[in-house]
Design a protein around this motif. Structure first.
Motif, PDB file in Angstrom:
ATOM      1  N   LEU B  25       0.967  -1.481  -0.404  1.00 45.09           N
ATOM      2  CA  LEU B  25       0.081  -0.272   0.128  1.00 45.09           C
ATOM      3  C   LEU B  25       0.714   1.481   0.044  1.00 45.09           C
ATOM      4  O   LEU B  25       0.493   2.121  -0.480  1.00 45.09           O
ATOM      5  CB  LEU B  25      -1.037   0.396   0.909  1.00 45.09           C
ATOM      6  CG  LEU B  25      -2.068  -0.900   1.104  1.00 45.09           C
ATOM      7  CD1 LEU B  25      -2.890  -0.919   2.134  1.00 45.09           C
ATOM      8  CD2 LEU B  25      -3.260  -0.605   0.076  1.00 45.09           C
ATOM      9  N   ALA B  26       2.133   1.661   0.519  1.00 43.90           N
ATOM     10  CA  ALA B  26       2.818   2.851   0.339  1.00 43.90           C
ATOM     11  C   ALA B  26       3.417   2.977  -0.164  1.00 43.90           C
ATOM     12  O   ALA B  26       3.369   3.703  -1.430  1.00 43.90           O
ATOM     13  CB  ALA B  26       3.969   1.604   1.479  1.00 43.90           C
ATOM     14  N   ARG B  27       3.753   1.140  -1.180  1.00 43.81           N
ATOM     15  CA  ARG B  27       4.299   1.554  -2.858  1.00 43.81           C
ATOM     16  C   ARG B  27       3.200   2.226  -3.167  1.00 43.81           C
ATOM     17  O   ARG B  27       3.992   2.779  -4.671  1.00 43.81           O
ATOM     18  CB  ARG B  27       5.084  -0.018  -2.730  1.00 43.81           C
ATOM     19  CG  ARG B  27       5.778  -0.302  -2.387  1.00 43.81           C
ATOM     20  CD  ARG B  27       5.962  -1.958  -1.818  1.00 43.81           C
ATOM     21  NE  ARG B  27       7.522  -1.285  -3.500  1.00 43.81           N
ATOM     22  CZ  ARG B  27       7.165  -2.181  -4.486  1.00 43.81           C
ATOM     23  NH1 ARG B  27       6.734  -2.986  -4.435  1.00 43.81           N
ATOM     24  NH2 ARG B  27       8.338  -1.810  -5.509  1.00 43.81           N
ATOM     25  N   ALA B  28       2.770   1.909  -3.569  1.00 44.02           N
ATOM     26  CA  ALA B  28       1.119   2.143  -4.115  1.00 44.02           C
ATOM     27  C   ALA B  28       0.626   3.744  -4.143  1.00 44.02           C
ATOM     28  O   ALA B  28       0.874   4.736  -4.919  1.00 44.02           O
ATOM     29  CB  ALA B  28      -0.247   1.743  -4.250  1.00 44.02           C
ATOM     30  N   ALA B  29       1.040   4.027  -2.529  1.00 48.73           N
ATOM     31  CA  ALA B  29       0.767   5.533  -2.879  1.00 48.73           C
ATOM     32  C   ALA B  29       1.856   6.309  -3.131  1.00 48.73           C
ATOM     33  O   ALA B  29       1.371   7.167  -4.089  1.00 48.73           O
ATOM     34  CB  ALA B  29       0.639   5.679  -0.898  1.00 48.73           C
ATOM     35  N   LEU B  32       1.492   6.619  -6.416  1.00 51.95           N
ATOM     36  CA  LEU B  32      -0.057   7.763  -7.012  1.00 51.95           C
ATOM     37  C   LEU B  32       0.604   9.035  -6.433  1.00 51.95           C
ATOM     38  O   LEU B  32       0.520  10.139  -7.298  1.00 51.95           O
ATOM     39  CB  LEU B  32      -0.991   6.974  -6.381  1.00 51.95           C
ATOM     40  CG  LEU B  32      -1.795   6.179  -6.653  1.00 51.95           C
ATOM     41  CD1 LEU B  32      -2.654   5.277  -5.679  1.00 51.95           C
ATOM     42  CD2 LEU B  32      -2.211   5.932  -7.661  1.00 51.95           C
ATOM     43  N   SER B  33       1.303   9.693  -5.398  1.00 43.12           N
ATOM     44  CA  SER B  33       1.749  10.314  -5.726  1.00 43.12           C
ATOM     45  C   SER B  33       2.917  11.045  -7.061  1.00 43.12           C
ATOM     46  O   SER B  33       2.479  12.431  -7.080  1.00 43.12           O
ATOM     47  CB  SER B  33       2.588  10.134  -3.775  1.00 43.12           C
ATOM     48  OG  SER B  33       3.413  10.026  -4.335  1.00 43.12           O
ATOM     49  N   VAL B  73      -6.243   4.382  -9.064  1.00 41.68           N
ATOM     50  CA  VAL B  73      -5.663   4.423  -8.135  1.00 41.68           C
ATOM     51  C   VAL B  73      -5.907   3.045  -7.197  1.00 41.68           C
ATOM     52  O   VAL B  73      -5.397   2.529  -7.176  1.00 41.68           O
ATOM     53  CB  VAL B  73      -6.815   5.298  -7.236  1.00 41.68           C
ATOM     54  CG1 VAL B  73      -6.686   4.440  -5.611  1.00 41.68           C
ATOM     55  CG2 VAL B  73      -6.532   6.798  -6.908  1.00 41.68           C
ATOM     56  N   ILE B  77      -3.344  -0.032  -6.480  1.00 42.49           N
ATOM     57  CA  ILE B  77      -3.121  -0.442  -5.530  1.00 42.49           C
ATOM     58  C   ILE B  77      -2.846  -2.056  -5.776  1.00 42.49           C
ATOM     59  O   ILE B  77      -2.738  -3.556  -5.178  1.00 42.49           O
ATOM     60  CB  ILE B  77      -4.409  -0.599  -4.379  1.00 42.49           C
ATOM     61  CG1 ILE B  77      -4.125   1.223  -4.617  1.00 42.49           C
ATOM     62  CG2 ILE B  77      -4.203  -1.397  -3.016  1.00 42.49           C
ATOM     63  CD1 ILE B  77      -4.881   1.695  -3.102  1.00 42.49           C
TER      64      ILE B  77
END
Lengths: 221, 223
Positions: B25-29, B32-33, B73, B77
């Protein structure tokens, strides 16, 4: 890079794995389940150490998982060579992506997923090979020149030899002495102690029987 | 051929410390950022489409926009989850509901705009800028995704390539509809589906290519 990244590895905390929880819920399988859970926990710890660069832990882990990988691979491959190749593929993949393992999660499912992937890859490769390549059977390779048709000659020889083997003993000896060893009637009579007349009769019957046998086998195929 | 004990010995001797992957999830975030940063940069340099305020009043436009962003998004994820060996392949379905909504709004827009379609409204200048947006959004995002998910190559190359392409395509499509005013629905459809199809096709192709790379035994002299 190595030391910097090493510092960033979060401290390892161990949580009960899924298999552990299952083992606790069922009493009948508790002994076996606990063993599996303990083994999984061991592997998790060893892998976490290996991620930190501990070669000894890594060696122990890989040696420990090999029998398990063998049993998984043997379910899908019969050829021992294929089983061995699959196991080595899995070991190489584990090595290449060891940084994707999260020690907070059980090690077993991670390993099994990789193993399944490698087994499927090998099965697919074998399937492709089978559809595109044909194993050459040299007995089928014949040419128009008679000299090249050795395979066919071998085949005929074998059929004849088998037919001779199936003859009654007296007739078989007659064929062996008179035809295969090319003796005269007198020589054969002297060698076998059978009279010339009896040899003649036996040879005659043998030829008749052979003709019958070979015609039958020729019709049958 | 090397025997298994020899292989283990070679691997154990050459083992080096590795940095564990951060949680998916952190990597997806993070990805996405970066995508958001690219959209902001594009918005600053290019400016939003002239009729954005007006289009934002239309429920279909807003729904389509939200659905394409949500698809991006969720697909991102899903991609980071599916790329890990011990996560379920079911995560591939994560972006599906948003994808259905997004595609249905495109279809609806296509039907309503079809009647107003005017060939004169398509100008090359606008099309070229539109293409620039497409390239500027999709190429860096694809490259970043590729680098972040390269470890999935020996595991599930095709599904991971597909879902990450979907993430990139959805973000790119959102950028296109934010920055470009086209009455020509066909054009937008072409970009949306064309870019998605090209990315997905390329992803599938690359995925298969990469799957034939096998992890190599580390050379004893390396590092």
């Amino acid at each position: 890079m190595a030391s910097g990244s090493h510092d960033r590895i979060p401290p390892l905390t161990l949580v009960p794995s899924a298999s552990n929880a299952e083992a606790e819920s069922s009493d009948s399988e508790s002994t076996g389940g606990n063993e599996v859970a303990a083994r999984d926990l061991d592997w998790s710890i060893l892998m976490a150490r290996a991620q930190g660069g501990d070669g000894e832990a890594y060696r122990r882990l890989l040696t420990d998982i090999v029998p398990y990988l063998h049993s998984l691979a043997r379910r899908h491959h019969r050829d021992p060579g294929d089983v061995e190749d699959t196991v080595q593929d899995v070991l190489l993949t584990v090595h290449a992506i060891r940084h994707t393992y999260d020690p907070h999660r059980p090690f077993g499912p991670w390993l099994v997923a990789i193993t399944k992937r490698r087994i499927i890859d090998r099965l697919r490769r074998q399937g492709r090979t089978r559809t595109r390549e044909v194993a050459l059977d040299f007995e089928d390779v014949t040419f128009s020149t008679p000299g090249a048709n050795l395979g066919e000659a071998d085949w005929n020889k074998r059929v004849l030899r088998d037919a001779i083997e199936r003859l009654p003993p007296g007739q078989r000896d007659a064929v062996r002495l008179l035809k295969l060893q090319e003796m005269s009637l007198q020589q054969a009579a002297a060698a076998s102690g059978i009279s010339v007349a009896a040899l003649k009769v036996a040879m005659h019957r043998a030829i008749k029987n052979l003709r019958k046998m070979l015609t039958k086998s020729g019709d049958g195929t | 051929m090397i025997t298994t004990p020899d292989l283990i010995e070679a691997l154990a001797t050459n083992v080096t410390p590795v940095r564990r992957l951060r949680p998916p999830l952190a990597r997806a975030a993070f990805w996405l950022s970066v995508a958001a940063a690219i959209l902001v940069l594009l918005g600053v340099s290019h400016g939003a489409r002239p009729d954005l305020a007006q289009r934002l009043q239309e429920p279909i436009f807003v729904a389509g926009m939200a659905a394409s962003l949500l698809t991006g998004v969720l697909a991102a994820i899903g991609a980071f989850l599916v790329s890990l060996p011990d996560r379920s392949r079911g995560w591939l379905l994560l972006p599906l509901p948003a994808l259905v909504v997004w595609i249905s709004t495109i279809g609806y827009g296509c039907l309503t705009d079809w009647i107003d379609f005017d060939a004169g409204s398509l100008r090359m200048g606008e099309a070229a800028r539109c293409f620039a947006t497409l390239v500027l959004t999709s190429v860096p995002l694809s490259l970043l995704m590729f680098v972040m998910l390269r470890h999935a190559a020996p595991l599930r190359p095709t599904p991971v390539a597909l879902i990450s392409s979907l993430a990139v395509a959805a973000i790119t499509a959102s950028a296109l509809s934010l920055f470009h005013a086209f009455d020509a629905t066909i054009m937008i459809l072409m970009w949306n589906f064309g870019s998605a199809a090209v990315l997905v096709g390329l992803g599938a192709l690359l995925g298969r290519k990469i799957s034939s790379w096998s992890p190599q035994l580390p050379a004893p002299s390396s590092r």
